[in-house]
Scaffold this active site. Structure first.
Site, PDB file in Angstrom:
ATOM      1  N   MET A  44     -41.201  13.583  15.697  1.00 41.75           N
ATOM      2  CA  MET A  44     -42.556  13.074  15.896  1.00 41.75           C
ATOM      3  C   MET A  44     -43.290  12.750  14.591  1.00 41.75           C
ATOM      4  O   MET A  44     -44.483  12.418  14.616  1.00 41.75           O
ATOM      5  CB  MET A  44     -43.375  14.081  16.735  1.00 41.75           C
ATOM      6  CG  MET A  44     -42.806  14.311  18.128  1.00 41.75           C
ATOM      7  SD  MET A  44     -42.598  12.766  19.074  1.00 41.75           S
ATOM      8  CE  MET A  44     -40.995  13.062  19.840  1.00 41.75           C
ATOM      9  N   CYS A  45     -42.605  12.836  13.449  1.00 38.10           N
ATOM     10  CA  CYS A  45     -43.230  12.511  12.164  1.00 38.10           C
ATOM     11  C   CYS A  45     -43.487  11.005  12.032  1.00 38.10           C
ATOM     12  O   CYS A  45     -42.678  10.191  12.463  1.00 38.10           O
ATOM     13  CB  CYS A  45     -42.317  12.942  11.016  1.00 38.10           C
ATOM     14  SG  CYS A  45     -42.563  14.655  10.521  1.00 38.10           S
ATOM     15  N   HIS A  46     -44.605  10.679  11.376  1.00 40.01           N
ATOM     16  CA  HIS A  46     -44.932   9.279  11.109  1.00 40.01           C
ATOM     17  C   HIS A  46     -44.115   8.757   9.930  1.00 40.01           C
ATOM     18  O   HIS A  46     -43.985   9.459   8.931  1.00 40.01           O
ATOM     19  CB  HIS A  46     -46.408   9.159  10.743  1.00 40.01           C
ATOM     20  CG  HIS A  46     -47.328   9.526  11.848  1.00 40.01           C
ATOM     21  ND1 HIS A  46     -47.669  10.831  12.120  1.00 40.01           N
ATOM     22  CD2 HIS A  46     -47.979   8.762  12.770  1.00 40.01           C
ATOM     23  CE1 HIS A  46     -48.492  10.858  13.162  1.00 40.01           C
ATOM     24  NE2 HIS A  46     -48.700   9.624  13.578  1.00 40.01           N
ATOM     25  N   MET A  89     -44.418  17.994   6.051  1.00 41.55           N
ATOM     26  CA  MET A  89     -43.035  17.958   6.529  1.00 41.55           C
ATOM     27  C   MET A  89     -42.096  17.365   5.468  1.00 41.55           C
ATOM     28  O   MET A  89     -40.944  17.786   5.350  1.00 41.55           O
ATOM     29  CB  MET A  89     -42.919  17.168   7.845  1.00 41.55           C
ATOM     30  CG  MET A  89     -43.666  17.802   9.018  1.00 41.55           C
ATOM     31  SD  MET A  89     -43.486  19.607   9.214  1.00 41.55           S
ATOM     32  CE  MET A  89     -41.714  19.778   9.400  1.00 41.55           C
ATOM     33  N   GLU A  90     -42.604  16.401   4.704  1.00 45.65           N
ATOM     34  CA  GLU A  90     -41.795  15.830   3.622  1.00 45.65           C
ATOM     35  C   GLU A  90     -41.484  16.890   2.563  1.00 45.65           C
ATOM     36  O   GLU A  90     -40.355  16.984   2.065  1.00 45.65           O
ATOM     37  CB  GLU A  90     -42.541  14.647   2.982  1.00 45.65           C
ATOM     38  CG  GLU A  90     -42.435  13.340   3.748  1.00 45.65           C
ATOM     39  CD  GLU A  90     -43.246  13.306   5.051  1.00 45.65           C
ATOM     40  OE1 GLU A  90     -44.048  14.242   5.314  1.00 45.65           O
ATOM     41  OE2 GLU A  90     -43.073  12.337   5.828  1.00 45.65           O
ATOM     42  N   ASP A 147     -23.852  23.717   0.147  1.00 52.07           N
ATOM     43  CA  ASP A 147     -22.617  22.927   0.252  1.00 52.07           C
ATOM     44  C   ASP A 147     -21.782  23.010  -1.025  1.00 52.07           C
ATOM     45  O   ASP A 147     -20.559  23.145  -0.959  1.00 52.07           O
ATOM     46  CB  ASP A 147     -22.982  21.467   0.544  1.00 52.07           C
ATOM     47  CG  ASP A 147     -21.765  20.580   0.686  1.00 52.07           C
ATOM     48  OD1 ASP A 147     -20.822  20.975   1.393  1.00 52.07           O
ATOM     49  OD2 ASP A 147     -21.750  19.481   0.092  1.00 52.07           O
TER      50      ASP A 147
END
Lengths: 163, 163, 163, 163, 163, 163
Positions: free
Chosen positions: A74-76, A112-113, A127
């Site tokens: 749902m992020c823009h 969120m970024e 990793d």
């Protein structure tokens, strides 16, 4: 308080921000990768002697930040205007501390970024080290700081007792 | 023990697995999202009353697993053959526990896919709840189980004391 | 003169442009694909008789320009506002000349978008012709023109003696 | 000789390789970035003193190789099994030489992956240096070596007089 | 009237919109998925009893809207500012009706984003139901409403006789 | 009959196909774009006189097929081995008929890839023509043919009365 992300059918939507103003937004996030002593030292000494794990994590994290709207449903989509990641080596706990900062002048924030930058950087370290250590742990990912927008400035120091 | 991901110029490479055999690989990963009581209850009761945060996180996590090779710089592109994510609600700690499982028959394992599934599911929960709670924490992301390939089966229970 | 892309830890960052103004930016780039005579003529005559290699390269190059921020690690995501690609057939040298032009009104320029458009168009021509000619060469990729932003207008004609 | 990439309507197709055998495929490609003396020395000395441009180009090139099928319109999606990139510094010509090698066991070759790795690595160097030097040139991108598949081994040494 | 998407070489371009103004744009699109009675009832009753097909289609459609510029070759990359999708169950025709709405304040419209949202939501429903019904049909995808920009408001009701 | 795509928590999963055999799979799909007379003729005559809309749709559709697993949430990532798209011009109904065919040798089928190819090709035609005609309709998207795998061959002719 209600979720903002659901419509009247109780299904998820991308929140309408079209009426909001462009303001400068800054978000800073944090996270940790806990390694075995062997893996930790390999990363720490690697920059000089073997190869620079954190240089790869830096690029992974920055490119990850750009992918945020295509990963978090749902992020823009946003044209972020600056991303930086830095690391701190905590020898005592064999822990790599990851700090991210993201900036934009837009209608919605970039928490969120910043959090995705930290998460992908942490996964990249995982990793690169997993052949040496199979018990790596990624932990304590959270927002440190947030500025801009209606909800005001957020500063985690005042809140850290809660967790 | 040395890193496998660096070449003779001490720069990162995608490890050559062309000579390895196709075997069934399974990886399971785990992570937690710690919420405020208000946000936790909103998620828990949301499925019925408001909207289903975890349904979005489920899709985000599965699609995230497919993006792993395009996010983690040195990961091999893989055609994963099954992904599942499940959640456990820990009322006492206002914590959502995330479990992922990824399968493939290939030359290399899918730990990173399982860990990325958990990470993106956790970030999606964060995104959906951040308007209610600004102090969400994502923690304790690690591998639970790994099967297939030369390095043998890994089972975290034997190791959990370490961290 | 110093790099702008490194932080105080000497690791790469996406440069902060949040304080810069929106201005019209234009960038034009150039590149060449050198083919065998057979492959060159197949492309040239193909549009009418067999199939249009350059139509595919045109689409590949324009879609490539849009992928620039997701390919070049430190590039800013941008909402480019126009892309055009054109070709010139140089019969004497069996060479296809590729010209791109990209426009945006934003805080940072679009050189990398113009150069990526040319590069992906060139690689697409290579791909379509590689069954006919295995010695194709892509060469002379550079910026032709740049307008907008603090650094002023750049015009390659004044510089072409250097190379 | 005819193009393989066009259908009976003279439009592009992704060639059907479903009937072909899995064999080991190796491709090596090459390219050059020509810099001003100032920019060249900044890259050369940067690894130690300022920041490592080539570490970013290495990651960009490897991640670019994985994007090949999503960039070059008619390329097959492939699960490449190894990618390496190395650099040679040519002081006399202020030129960075880029070498890539890609491996896979599959029905079709990886020339385009090797060429894309070189191209994206070159564009990344360009991006990191463009604030210092606005006349950078990317040149001489071509295939060095190809092994596996019906068309046999290709070795550019025998052909280099042509160009 | 001529196409706007071709250049003087008669090849496709991304139309230059750099001179246009930022205005609020809204687009609404529509589409239908026709199912067998068995599949239709499984979807309808699934939300409660088995699993929620439309929750997955909702996320697929919203994420698909964000991918529009990377799917439709000549579309401009845009930072869309709101997406919503809703469903209507037409029991008589065993048809799921899909409605999308996309908003942005930008130089160009979002019709293609609204249509892509509907298309990917429809394809997701198809994918989730194809094990039950192999004759699913996706139909009647079209624009319902468009507001903003030079061409004025479009309202399909006035036009519906045509088709 | 039950959905295969839900787990015991009634949430969506990517179905486990790790135990299935590699077999040749073929899928063919179909769809239609209905245009105004003006737009239809512009496309039909465009190839020669103005610019080739269908050449762009061809590339868009093929690249769209490759994106299927990253668009349709529960689809498996696959290395498809051939994609072709063709068009038929239906003058009487001002309709462009789109046919796709996708092949792979794998554990799961490619219906969704064939349907996505048609859908993205149709949306591309829509995008290129929308400045001429604002009432374009995409319709009748369905599977034509499917071969390979446990469920046997599917041939739509036997079923077409249903819809």
């Amino acid at each position: 308080m209600d979720f903002t992300h659901f419509n009247t059918q109780k299904r998820a939507k991308m929140v309408d921000v079209s009426h909001k103003d462009y303001t400068l937004r800054i978000a800073k996030a944090y996270g940790e990768v806990v390694l075995s002593k062997e893996a930790y030292l390999a990363v720490k000494e690697g920059r000089v002697k073997k190869g620079d794990v954190l240089a790869v994590a830096q690029v992974g994290g920055i490119m990850g930040a750009k992918q945020t709207p295509y990963l978090i449903p749902m992020c823009h989509p946003l044209t972020i205007e600056g991303v930086d990641i830095s690391f701190e080596m905590d020898d005592e706990n064999c822990t790599i501390k990851i700090f991210s900062e993201v900036k934009i002048t837009h209608k919605t924030g970039v928490e969120m970024e910043a959090l995705t930058a930290v998460s992908i950087a942490a996964l990249t370290i995982y990793d690169m080290c997993k052949a040496i250590d199979r018990s790596i742990q990624i932990k304590n990912i959270h927002l440190l700081y947030k500025e801009g927008g209606k909800s005001g400035t957020f500063d985690r120091v005042a809140l850290k007792d809660r967790q």
